[in-house]
Write a protein that holds these residues in place. Structure first.
Motif, PDB file in Angstrom:
ATOM      1  N   PRO A 217      28.909 -21.631   8.580  1.00 20.42           N
ATOM      2  CA  PRO A 217      29.312 -20.643   7.011  1.00 20.42           C
ATOM      3  C   PRO A 217      31.090 -21.149   6.487  1.00 20.42           C
ATOM      4  O   PRO A 217      30.961 -21.931   5.900  1.00 20.42           O
ATOM      5  CB  PRO A 217      28.985 -20.066   7.423  1.00 20.42           C
ATOM      6  CG  PRO A 217      27.641 -19.517   7.920  1.00 20.42           C
ATOM      7  CD  PRO A 217      27.912 -21.047   9.118  1.00 20.42           C
ATOM      8  N   GLU A 218      31.744 -21.091   7.449  1.00 18.95           N
ATOM      9  CA  GLU A 218      33.065 -21.063   7.039  1.00 18.95           C
ATOM     10  C   GLU A 218      33.401 -22.429   6.801  1.00 18.95           C
ATOM     11  O   GLU A 218      34.064 -22.997   5.855  1.00 18.95           O
ATOM     12  CB  GLU A 218      33.702 -21.223   8.507  1.00 18.95           C
ATOM     13  CG  GLU A 218      34.108 -19.075   8.862  1.00 18.95           C
ATOM     14  CD  GLU A 218      34.313 -18.188   7.911  1.00 18.95           C
ATOM     15  OE1 GLU A 218      35.463 -18.848   6.968  1.00 18.95           O
ATOM     16  OE2 GLU A 218      34.138 -17.093   7.749  1.00 18.95           O
TER      17      GLU A 218
ATOM     18  N   ARG B 171      32.442 -23.256   3.592  1.00 18.31           N
ATOM     19  CA  ARG B 171      33.193 -22.772   2.666  1.00 18.31           C
ATOM     20  C   ARG B 171      34.426 -23.445   2.079  1.00 18.31           C
ATOM     21  O   ARG B 171      34.593 -23.509   1.024  1.00 18.31           O
ATOM     22  CB  ARG B 171      33.692 -21.030   2.657  1.00 18.31           C
ATOM     23  CG  ARG B 171      34.078 -20.357   1.747  1.00 18.31           C
ATOM     24  CD  ARG B 171      34.448 -19.132   1.732  1.00 18.31           C
ATOM     25  NE  ARG B 171      34.854 -18.921   3.258  1.00 18.31           N
ATOM     26  CZ  ARG B 171      35.234 -17.525   3.671  1.00 18.31           C
ATOM     27  NH1 ARG B 171      34.654 -16.377   2.874  1.00 18.31           N
ATOM     28  NH2 ARG B 171      35.794 -16.864   4.552  1.00 18.31           N
TER      29      ARG B 171
ATOM     30  N   ALA C  44      32.747 -20.864  -4.053  1.00 15.32           N
ATOM     31  CA  ALA C  44      31.835 -21.252  -2.739  1.00 15.32           C
ATOM     32  C   ALA C  44      31.897 -19.480  -1.816  1.00 15.32           C
ATOM     33  O   ALA C  44      33.068 -19.028  -1.979  1.00 15.32           O
ATOM     34  CB  ALA C  44      32.097 -21.719  -1.465  1.00 15.32           C
ATOM     35  N   ARG C  45      30.745 -18.515  -1.948  1.00 13.63           N
ATOM     36  CA  ARG C  45      30.961 -17.723  -0.976  1.00 13.63           C
ATOM     37  C   ARG C  45      29.781 -17.153   0.006  1.00 13.63           C
ATOM     38  O   ARG C  45      29.178 -18.073   0.118  1.00 13.63           O
ATOM     39  CB  ARG C  45      31.349 -16.303  -2.109  1.00 13.63           C
ATOM     40  CG  ARG C  45      30.344 -16.560  -2.985  1.00 13.63           C
ATOM     41  CD  ARG C  45      29.789 -14.780  -3.457  1.00 13.63           C
ATOM     42  NE  ARG C  45      28.868 -14.858  -4.819  1.00 13.63           N
ATOM     43  CZ  ARG C  45      28.530 -15.550  -6.118  1.00 13.63           C
ATOM     44  NH1 ARG C  45      29.961 -15.621  -6.420  1.00 13.63           N
ATOM     45  NH2 ARG C  45      27.411 -15.717  -6.728  1.00 13.63           N
ATOM     46  N   ILE C  46      30.637 -16.933   1.366  1.00 16.30           N
ATOM     47  CA  ILE C  46      29.954 -16.349   1.850  1.00 16.30           C
ATOM     48  C   ILE C  46      29.286 -15.091   1.800  1.00 16.30           C
ATOM     49  O   ILE C  46      29.774 -14.098   1.404  1.00 16.30           O
ATOM     50  CB  ILE C  46      30.219 -16.078   3.355  1.00 16.30           C
ATOM     51  CG1 ILE C  46      31.089 -17.210   3.574  1.00 16.30           C
ATOM     52  CG2 ILE C  46      28.984 -15.854   4.378  1.00 16.30           C
ATOM     53  CD1 ILE C  46      32.028 -17.520   5.072  1.00 16.30           C
TER      54      ILE C  46
ATOM     55  N   VAL D  80      25.852 -19.897   2.053  1.00 16.96           N
ATOM     56  CA  VAL D  80      27.163 -20.306   1.577  1.00 16.96           C
ATOM     57  C   VAL D  80      26.436 -20.188   0.215  1.00 16.96           C
ATOM     58  O   VAL D  80      25.245 -21.250  -0.122  1.00 16.96           O
ATOM     59  CB  VAL D  80      27.759 -20.975   1.751  1.00 16.96           C
ATOM     60  CG1 VAL D  80      29.283 -21.422   1.301  1.00 16.96           C
ATOM     61  CG2 VAL D  80      28.212 -21.117   3.164  1.00 16.96           C
TER      62      VAL D  80
ATOM     63  N   VAL E  37      27.142 -21.958  -2.939  1.00 19.08           N
ATOM     64  CA  VAL E  37      28.507 -22.679  -3.873  1.00 19.08           C
ATOM     65  C   VAL E  37      27.983 -22.554  -5.510  1.00 19.08           C
ATOM     66  O   VAL E  37      27.033 -23.277  -5.433  1.00 19.08           O
ATOM     67  CB  VAL E  37      28.430 -24.174  -3.198  1.00 19.08           C
ATOM     68  CG1 VAL E  37      29.267 -25.084  -3.440  1.00 19.08           C
ATOM     69  CG2 VAL E  37      28.343 -24.254  -1.683  1.00 19.08           C
TER      70      VAL E  37
END
Ligand code: ATP
Ligand code: MG
Length: 457
Positions: free
Chosen positions: A81-82, A85, A91-93, A101, A103
């Protein structure tokens, strides 16, 4: 859990279909790249450019292969996920149980998840074997194993235009068979919602559930009670808005899966006229979904529970309760009973109340109070609901049409309609369910009821 592992091992040993991965070309899967979301393609391209694996996966691939329009597009990748992102501006987790994520491209969100490892003994489960947490990343092949059905474990690579198929999902899809990956009973125990999903996909695809995947349904149906009520609500909503709601409900009843879902629905369907009302509501919903219109959950649940509210309301009136307070009491009782199994979120239940509480107000057409009604945010939905009641013979259809005309009119026309109304003798007998009587025609020229003109909220 050891028995489950043994079962799965034996299942794999004797499963003649367990073969290697297939790379399926365009001539066989038939996906036209032009029907694929360009944002989903973009996400895959960016990830692949950085050296990661990335595929469009799940419902979108399934729907594209059978020629349905996908609801949304998901991507699966081996990037964490990192890492995902970091590659996109917006984009956010999200997620606690398993991070993924989002997007974001304007209105469209591409849900991008990292390949997941399948259920293992290290995962925590509840007393019934339901998985509570699974946080392990896995390989592409493992990700395919943990998906529910073979038809949902297809990975489309927009660059090579190949579909990667570990479980003969394309063959099953062509046969329209919903087949669980692994040992069905184990997989239903891990997540009982899969039972409801099996029914929904079979109905949606106009296909069948593979006999081995169908067999445990009846005996395991009770496990649905252990699913958190909010999750059940989400699943119920998916089922009711899949475009084949009535067929799904009938199938659920046949498979004995309806009890845990909407307990009141059972009671309702058995009441005289109950089935007809729900059929009408679901039929309209199905039409809206199939013609690409939005459906309001509040409206839908207001319709599903209306018969029960109406029944309780009538009972209270018989006991001497007055109109609107009686309706409020009935609504509270029905919602409270319902919420124990299926958490209807507050924002929906307050809209449902507004829709219900406006119904007796349609009986009396008093110009002054109509102006106030027009200002209510759920007026339009309440008028749509009235059309449903009229179609079910619970309300005068000519009068229901007058309200619909009023809802559709601009302010000047509304003023004229209300002015015309004030010249008529006073009408309406007060609150309470209305008897089936035909009224003298008032208001503007009559137009046929637009059945597609359902809720706008
Ligand atoms: P739709 O969006 O039309 O309801 P879908 O197959 O896309 O269908 P989602 O809930 O969006 O369903 O899930 C996306 C994918 O995630 C599925 O296709 C499946 O591969 C996997 N999945 C979803 N729910 C489960 C589950 N309960 N168990 C295992 N895999 C699941
Ligand atoms: Mg989906």
């Amino acid at each position: 859990m050891i028995t489950d592992t043994i079962k799965r091992f034996v299942g794999q040993l004797f499963n003649p279909k367990k073969q290697g991965v297939q790379h399926i070309g365009r001539e066989k899967h038939g996906i036209d790249r032009r029907n694929v979301s360009r944002h989903a393609i973009k996400v895959c391209e960016v990830l692949q450019h950085e050296g990661y694996q990335a595929y469009i996966v799940g419902g979108a691939v399934r729907d594209l292969i059978v020629g349905l329009e996908p609801k949304d597009f998901d991507v699966a990748t081996n990037a964490t996920p990192e890492q995902v992102r970091a590659l996109f501006r917006r984009a956010r987790i999200i997620g606690r149980r398993f991070q993924l994520v989002h997007v974001v491209f304007g209105q469209e969100i591409i849900e991008t998840s990292t390949f997941r490892a399948p259920a293992s003994e290290t995962q925590s489960t509840d007393d019934h074997g339901r998985i509570l947490r699974d946080n392990e990343f896995g390989t592409h092949e493992q990700d395919a194993v943990r998906r529910d059905f073979t038809i949902n474990a297809l990975y489309y690579d927009p660059t090579s235009e190949q579909v990667i198929d570990y479980h003969q999902g394309v063959d099953d899809l062509k046969k329209r068979v919903v087949r669980m990956i692994g040992d069905p009973a184990t997989r239903y125990r891990e997540d009982p919602v899969r039972m409801l999903r099996a029914v929904r996909f079979a109905v949606k695809l106009n296909g069948t559930i593979d006999p081995a995947s169908k067999e445990p349904l009846l005996s395991m149906a009770g496990l649905i009670e252990n699913v958190p009520s909010s999750r059940l609500f989400d699943e119920m909503l998916k089922l009711l808005t899949c475009g084949h709601a009535m067929d799904c409900l009938q199938q659920l009843r046949q498979d004995g899966l309806h009890h845990g879902m909407l307990p009141l629905l059972d009671v309702v369907l058995e009441q005289p006229g109950g089935e007809e009302f729900i059929e009408l509501a679901l039929d309209r919903t199905d039409h809206r979904v199939r013609s690409g219109k939005t459906v309001s959950p509040s409206f839908l649940f207001a319709a599903l529970l209306w018969q029960e509210v109406d029944l309780q309301w009538k009972k209270l009136i018989k006991q001497g309760e007055t109109g609107i307070p009686g309706l409020m009491q009935a609504a509270d009782a029905v919602l409270e009973k319902q919420t124990k199994t299926l958490a209807i979120q507050k924002r929906f239940s307050s809209d449902m109340r507004e829709i219900w509480f406006m119904q007796p107000r349609f009986d009396k057409r008093l110009p002054k109070s109509i102006w106030r009604m027009l200002e209510q945010p759920r007026f339009r939905a309440a008028v749509d609901f009235l059309q449903l009641r009229a179609a079910a013979g619970q309300f005068d259809s000519v009068l229901a049409q007058w309200w619909m005309d009023l809802a559709n009119a601009d302010d000047d026309t509304r003023a004229t309609m209300l002015d015309d109304l004030s010249k008529l003798p006073r009408e309406g007998s007060g609150t309470g369910p209305r008897p089936r009587t035909r009224k003298r025609r008032t208001g503007p020229p009559r137009v046929p009821v637009d059945h597609g003109n359902a809720p706008t909220i």
